[in-house]
Enzyme design. Structure first.
Site, PDB file in Angstrom:
ATOM      1  N   LYS A 173      24.531 -44.942  19.212  1.00 27.16           N
ATOM      2  CA  LYS A 173      25.003 -44.072  20.297  1.00 27.16           C
ATOM      3  C   LYS A 173      24.153 -42.810  20.395  1.00 27.16           C
ATOM      4  O   LYS A 173      23.964 -42.100  19.402  1.00 27.16           O
ATOM      5  CB  LYS A 173      26.475 -43.716  20.092  1.00 27.16           C
ATOM      6  CG  LYS A 173      27.365 -44.901  20.380  1.00 27.16           C
ATOM      7  CD  LYS A 173      28.823 -44.534  20.443  1.00 27.16           C
ATOM      8  CE  LYS A 173      29.642 -45.771  20.795  1.00 27.16           C
ATOM      9  NZ  LYS A 173      31.067 -45.549  20.630  1.00 27.16           N
TER      10      LYS A 173
ATOM     11  N   LYS B  25      16.904 -36.798  21.702  1.00 30.86           N
ATOM     12  CA  LYS B  25      17.905 -35.997  21.000  1.00 30.86           C
ATOM     13  C   LYS B  25      17.853 -36.403  19.522  1.00 30.86           C
ATOM     14  O   LYS B  25      17.661 -37.579  19.257  1.00 30.86           O
ATOM     15  CB  LYS B  25      19.314 -36.274  21.555  1.00 30.86           C
ATOM     16  CG  LYS B  25      19.473 -35.954  23.038  1.00 30.86           C
ATOM     17  CD  LYS B  25      20.795 -36.531  23.561  1.00 30.86           C
ATOM     18  CE  LYS B  25      20.883 -36.425  25.072  1.00 30.86           C
ATOM     19  NZ  LYS B  25      22.072 -37.077  25.645  1.00 30.86           N
TER      20      LYS B  25
ATOM     21  N   ASP C  90      26.149 -35.455  29.274  1.00 29.57           N
ATOM     22  CA  ASP C  90      25.564 -36.686  28.768  1.00 29.57           C
ATOM     23  C   ASP C  90      26.149 -37.823  29.626  1.00 29.57           C
ATOM     24  O   ASP C  90      27.206 -37.651  30.236  1.00 29.57           O
ATOM     25  CB  ASP C  90      25.971 -36.833  27.295  1.00 29.57           C
ATOM     26  CG  ASP C  90      25.542 -38.146  26.715  1.00 29.57           C
ATOM     27  OD1 ASP C  90      24.350 -38.439  26.737  1.00 29.57           O
ATOM     28  OD2 ASP C  90      26.422 -38.898  26.231  1.00 29.57           O
ATOM     29  N   LEU C  91      25.468 -38.946  29.698  1.00 29.01           N
ATOM     30  CA  LEU C  91      25.944 -40.026  30.579  1.00 29.01           C
ATOM     31  C   LEU C  91      26.720 -41.094  29.801  1.00 29.01           C
ATOM     32  O   LEU C  91      27.936 -41.220  29.935  1.00 29.01           O
ATOM     33  CB  LEU C  91      24.737 -40.635  31.312  1.00 29.01           C
ATOM     34  CG  LEU C  91      25.045 -41.735  32.310  1.00 29.01           C
ATOM     35  CD1 LEU C  91      25.938 -41.244  33.435  1.00 29.01           C
ATOM     36  CD2 LEU C  91      23.731 -42.285  32.907  1.00 29.01           C
ATOM     37  N   ASP C  92      25.986 -41.826  28.943  1.00 32.87           N
ATOM     38  CA  ASP C  92      26.605 -42.934  28.211  1.00 32.87           C
ATOM     39  C   ASP C  92      27.625 -42.390  27.214  1.00 32.87           C
ATOM     40  O   ASP C  92      27.273 -41.635  26.307  1.00 32.87           O
ATOM     41  CB  ASP C  92      25.540 -43.724  27.426  1.00 32.87           C
ATOM     42  CG  ASP C  92      24.592 -44.479  28.349  1.00 32.87           C
ATOM     43  OD1 ASP C  92      24.891 -44.595  29.538  1.00 32.87           O
ATOM     44  OD2 ASP C  92      23.552 -44.951  27.856  1.00 32.87           O
TER      45      ASP C  92
ATOM     46  N   THR D 294      28.992 -47.307  28.693  1.00 33.90           N
ATOM     47  CA  THR D 294      27.957 -48.344  28.731  1.00 33.90           C
ATOM     48  C   THR D 294      27.659 -48.882  27.334  1.00 33.90           C
ATOM     49  O   THR D 294      26.924 -49.861  27.206  1.00 33.90           O
ATOM     50  CB  THR D 294      26.659 -47.795  29.343  1.00 33.90           C
ATOM     51  OG1 THR D 294      26.470 -46.493  28.837  1.00 33.90           O
ATOM     52  CG2 THR D 294      26.706 -47.769  30.851  1.00 33.90           C
TER      53      THR D 294
ATOM     54  N   ASN E 218      17.714 -45.795  32.173  1.00 35.81           N
ATOM     55  CA  ASN E 218      18.444 -46.498  33.237  1.00 35.81           C
ATOM     56  C   ASN E 218      19.418 -45.584  33.986  1.00 35.81           C
ATOM     57  O   ASN E 218      20.239 -46.081  34.765  1.00 35.81           O
ATOM     58  CB  ASN E 218      19.199 -47.685  32.636  1.00 35.81           C
ATOM     59  CG  ASN E 218      18.241 -48.740  32.110  1.00 35.81           C
ATOM     60  OD1 ASN E 218      17.453 -49.301  32.870  1.00 35.81           O
ATOM     61  ND2 ASN E 218      18.259 -48.981  30.810  1.00 35.81           N
TER      62      ASN E 218
ATOM     63  N   ARG F  86      15.957 -45.887  22.855  1.00 35.39           N
ATOM     64  CA  ARG F  86      15.853 -47.346  22.822  1.00 35.39           C
ATOM     65  C   ARG F  86      14.999 -47.803  21.633  1.00 35.39           C
ATOM     66  O   ARG F  86      15.341 -48.735  20.919  1.00 35.39           O
ATOM     67  CB  ARG F  86      15.230 -47.846  24.130  1.00 35.39           C
ATOM     68  CG  ARG F  86      15.356 -49.337  24.319  1.00 35.39           C
ATOM     69  CD  ARG F  86      14.701 -49.779  25.606  1.00 35.39           C
ATOM     70  NE  ARG F  86      15.187 -49.037  26.769  1.00 35.39           N
ATOM     71  CZ  ARG F  86      14.614 -49.075  27.974  1.00 35.39           C
ATOM     72  NH1 ARG F  86      13.555 -49.828  28.171  1.00 35.39           N
ATOM     73  NH2 ARG F  86      15.110 -48.364  28.974  1.00 35.39           N
TER      74      ARG F  86
ATOM     75  N   SER G 297      20.584 -37.090  29.788  1.00 36.04           N
ATOM     76  CA  SER G 297      20.781 -38.383  29.116  1.00 36.04           C
ATOM     77  C   SER G 297      19.484 -38.912  28.534  1.00 36.04           C
ATOM     78  O   SER G 297      18.409 -38.679  29.076  1.00 36.04           O
ATOM     79  CB  SER G 297      21.330 -39.403  30.125  1.00 36.04           C
ATOM     80  OG  SER G 297      21.287 -40.704  29.597  1.00 36.04           O
ATOM     81  N   ALA G 298      19.605 -39.668  27.441  1.00 38.48           N
ATOM     82  CA  ALA G 298      18.435 -40.324  26.849  1.00 38.48           C
ATOM     83  C   ALA G 298      18.049 -41.583  27.623  1.00 38.48           C
ATOM     84  O   ALA G 298      16.953 -42.114  27.448  1.00 38.48           O
ATOM     85  CB  ALA G 298      18.748 -40.707  25.411  1.00 38.48           C
ATOM     86  N   SER G 299      18.937 -42.052  28.495  1.00 38.68           N
ATOM     87  CA  SER G 299      18.734 -43.379  29.084  1.00 38.68           C
ATOM     88  C   SER G 299      17.723 -43.399  30.232  1.00 38.68           C
ATOM     89  O   SER G 299      17.814 -42.616  31.173  1.00 38.68           O
ATOM     90  CB  SER G 299      20.060 -43.937  29.592  1.00 38.68           C
ATOM     91  OG  SER G 299      19.827 -45.175  30.229  1.00 38.68           O
TER      92      SER G 299
ATOM     93  N   GLU H 254      29.065 -33.889  25.262  1.00 42.44           N
ATOM     94  CA  GLU H 254      28.352 -34.912  24.488  1.00 42.44           C
ATOM     95  C   GLU H 254      29.302 -35.775  23.665  1.00 42.44           C
ATOM     96  O   GLU H 254      30.301 -35.272  23.165  1.00 42.44           O
ATOM     97  CB  GLU H 254      27.383 -34.237  23.507  1.00 42.44           C
ATOM     98  CG  GLU H 254      25.931 -34.264  23.910  1.00 42.44           C
ATOM     99  CD  GLU H 254      25.307 -35.651  23.940  1.00 42.44           C
ATOM    100  OE1 GLU H 254      25.902 -36.621  23.418  1.00 42.44           O
ATOM    101  OE2 GLU H 254      24.210 -35.769  24.497  1.00 42.44           O
ATOM    102  N   ASP H 255      28.952 -37.053  23.510  1.00 41.62           N
ATOM    103  CA  ASP H 255      29.770 -37.949  22.679  1.00 41.62           C
ATOM    104  C   ASP H 255      29.058 -38.358  21.396  1.00 41.62           C
ATOM    105  O   ASP H 255      29.588 -39.169  20.638  1.00 41.62           O
ATOM    106  CB  ASP H 255      30.138 -39.227  23.456  1.00 41.62           C
ATOM    107  CG  ASP H 255      28.939 -40.152  23.601  1.00 41.62           C
ATOM    108  OD1 ASP H 255      27.841 -39.656  23.932  1.00 41.62           O
ATOM    109  OD2 ASP H 255      29.090 -41.366  23.362  1.00 41.62           O
TER     110      ASP H 255
END
Ligand code: B16
Ligand code: MG
Length: 212
Positions: free
Chosen positions: A46, A148, A10-12, A18, A121, A50, A117-119, A172-173
């Site tokens: 989290k 997710k 996962d990214l963020d 972020t 960006n 969006r 990631s869900a982002s 994952e966070d």
């Protein structure tokens, strides 16, 4: 833990924090709408898409049904513009401790590496951190239809590398991400507070604490 062939990150919240920039941008929108949006409220966003984040924010403000979809689209765009303003300034040293080293070491040892990631960006964030070339495949909010806890993002990553889901671990966070990994038949590693990461195979405070 059994040996694995692929690691999906996962990214963020796992590779970079972020969430603080998401928070600033959402808080500015809430201020414009006339209510307070706290750090505690922000915890609910989290790992969430969006659009769903905007719905939660409007619930917090007591105005869940006040706006049309077109108006909500404008608000989501307004928030994203502010957020992109912040992450356009991301520095390479904002990568979280141990992330770059762990991913590079896995790659050297023949383990496939991916972003899940869900982002939307994600490309900008990877470019700013200078780590795009550390990943064999990047699956993000631009290449998925379902958010997710749907497993789509992780399933697409494993498929792209032709690795069976049972041979993948996922870092994952967010609870939605742990649930997505489990639904995909993968082994989730919880990064952060264990209370928000129910069902993870193991928990680590940060990537630097994962022994590989
Ligand atoms: P964007 P992840 C998620 O990223 C964030 O955790 C979540 O807070 C955000 O709403 C979502 O991405 C969408 O991000 O607005 O940039 O498309 O944790 O799945 O890497
Ligand atoms: Mg996350």
């Amino acid at each position: 833990m059994k040996p694995y062939k692929m690691a999906i990150f996962d990214l963020d919240g796992v590779i970079v924090d972020t969430a603080k920039y998401h928070y600033l941008a959402w808080r500015e929108l809430a201020e414009r709408l006339g209510f307070e949006f706290t750090q505690e409220h922000n915890e609910r966003l989290k790992g969430v898409s969006r659009w769903r984040s905007l719905e939660i924010l409007l619930e917090v403000g007591g105005m869940p049904d006040k706006f049309t979809d077109a108006e909500k689209e404008d608000m989501a765009n307004e928030k994203n513009k502010r957020y992109v303003g912040y992450i356009s300034q991301l520095r390479e040293d904002e990568i979280l401790p141990g992330a770059r080293e762990l991913i590079a070491r896995m790659k050297e040892n023949g383990i496939k590496t991916a972003i899940g990631s869900a982002s939307k960006n994600t490309p900008l964030i990877l470019e700013r951190l200078g780590i795009a070339d550390l990943f064999d495949v990047v699956i993000d909010g631009n290449s998925t239809q379902k958010a997710k806890p749907d497993p789509e993002v992780f399933v697409l990553g494993a498929k792209a590398m032709d690795v069976p889901p049972g041979d993948c671990i996922v870092f994952e966070d967010a609870q939605a991400g742990i649930d997505a990994a489990l639904a995909a038949g993968m082994t989730p590693i919880g990064v952060g507070d264990p209370h928000n990461l129910v069902g993870a195979e193991i928990h680590v405070p940060a990537l630097k604490d994962f022994i590989f």
